[in-house]
Scaffold this motif. Sequence first.
Motif, mmCIF file in Angstrom:
data_model
loop_
_atom_site.group_PDB
_atom_site.id
_atom_site.type_symbol
_atom_site.label_atom_id
_atom_site.label_comp_id
_atom_site.label_asym_id
_atom_site.label_seq_id
_atom_site.Cartn_x
_atom_site.Cartn_y
_atom_site.Cartn_z
ATOM 1 N N TRP A 188 40.766 86.911 33.665
ATOM 2 C CA TRP A 188 40.233 85.879 33.170
ATOM 3 C C TRP A 188 38.805 85.500 33.936
ATOM 4 C CZ3 TRP A 188 40.214 83.099 29.073
ATOM 5 C CH2 TRP A 188 39.553 81.766 28.798
ATOM 6 N N THR B 112 38.461 85.966 28.345
ATOM 7 C CA THR B 112 39.325 87.124 28.812
ATOM 8 C C THR B 112 38.641 88.357 29.322
ATOM 9 O OG1 THR B 112 41.133 86.516 27.323
ATOM 10 C CG2 THR B 112 41.245 88.520 28.358
ATOM 11 N N GLN C 51 47.844 90.612 31.501
ATOM 12 C CA GLN C 51 47.124 89.361 32.053
ATOM 13 C C GLN C 51 46.986 89.580 33.607
ATOM 14 O OE1 GLN C 51 46.116 86.350 30.555
ATOM 15 N NE2 GLN C 51 45.824 87.918 28.956
ATOM 16 N N GLU D 231 47.791 79.902 36.263
ATOM 17 C CA GLU D 231 48.269 80.661 35.106
ATOM 18 C C GLU D 231 48.670 79.375 34.039
ATOM 19 O OE1 GLU D 231 52.177 82.292 35.548
ATOM 20 O OE2 GLU D 231 53.229 80.170 35.785
ATOM 21 N N THR E 104 49.893 83.549 30.924
ATOM 22 C CA THR E 104 48.439 83.632 30.782
ATOM 23 C C THR E 104 47.247 83.199 32.075
ATOM 24 O OG1 THR E 104 48.532 83.397 28.463
ATOM 25 C CG2 THR E 104 46.383 83.445 29.070
#
Length: 410
Positions: free
Chosen positions: A257, A272, A283, A312, A332
Amino acid sequence: MNSIRVRLGVLGLALLTGFTAPTAASAAQAAPSPTVEEQRLGRAAPQEILRRSGFDTAAPRLARALEGARSYGEARRAVTREGARLWQRAVDRAQGRGPAGGDLSRDDDRPLYWARLGMTRDVRTWEPEFGLTDGQRAALLDELERTSRGQDAIRYPHGKGLKRILLTGFDPFTLDRDIRISNPAGATALALDGTVIETADGPARIETAVFPVRWQDFTEGTVERALRPHLPKVDLFTTVSQGRVGRFDIERTNGAWRGGFGDNENIGRTETVPVSDPASQPQWTTTTLPYAAITAAQTGRFPVYDNTSVTEIPAGGTDPVVRPDGPTPGSTARAGGGGDYLSNEIAYRATLLRDRLGLHATLPGGHVHTPLLQFAAGNTTEVTDPEFVRNRLDIIAQVRAILKVAAETS
């Protein structure tokens, strides 16, 4: 005669990378203006840093070579030669070879950074009589970036009995907050490039490269292009960047991220991390450095931590949650242990590349965050001071000691 014309503008084109050969020339396009990053070069502190190191001669030398170029091929050869010369000059200065060029301490990474920007500005604004297409100009800039960062100079001696270590550093950043900033990760790369550590298992050779603090370069694959040829051949790698005050961190987990903080072009990205084959993109990636051994060892005056925290969005959730002990299944990523900026991203990209090459179980690699490099209390104007130099030298020495522990316990 050809000419170098520097046009001051408010915002230039972002650096284009990834070109290895020029496209067919049709008609020459007008030269772009200097970038936001290049425009900072005219301020007093960068000029003082260049003057006090002798690196104020690098950009004029390239400009003269470009003025004498009669074709794109001649220009490319000049750029390749002068880019490689700049990198080697910075490494030599950091390691005590050749003249210091001035009274600025040899361990300083900033002369390389500001000299490179002078060179890229000249290439970006150059308007030769024979004309350049956008693709040709981009290829020249790409060549200058790679050669002046040591990315194409990673070479290990042949033979057995020698461990191979690969280390990466970064340019200075947050320069609008303080134009004087140095990055100890870049200084470490210069100080350790080509050096040998004597370990209990024999000698270990270190090769290094430096990367820009720009989202676009990472999007275009500069990390993977530089590291892919070498990861299958090395025994250990670590990406290094500047982190928190007064501590080292071995980052356990890296996240996919980007958090949007502005880069050296004052551009932010919130998304992302873009990689090839996104359908198989995880991830999270993890360090394979021997973090327990590193944090237990006495490597220097700064404490070293095994940083396991991440941020997360839990599986089925919508809001970010801080997890001190690492990510939970199906979550994520919103920040790795090293955050959501380019330090996290280089760690994520390097470790993902390791895993995609099938090396997770055999290649120790991960990310080391150094302490924040600080000036002496009360120094708000001078480009250097004794405490600043001591802090940087201590950080460099401690990274070297960390590498020694990692090499001996891997």
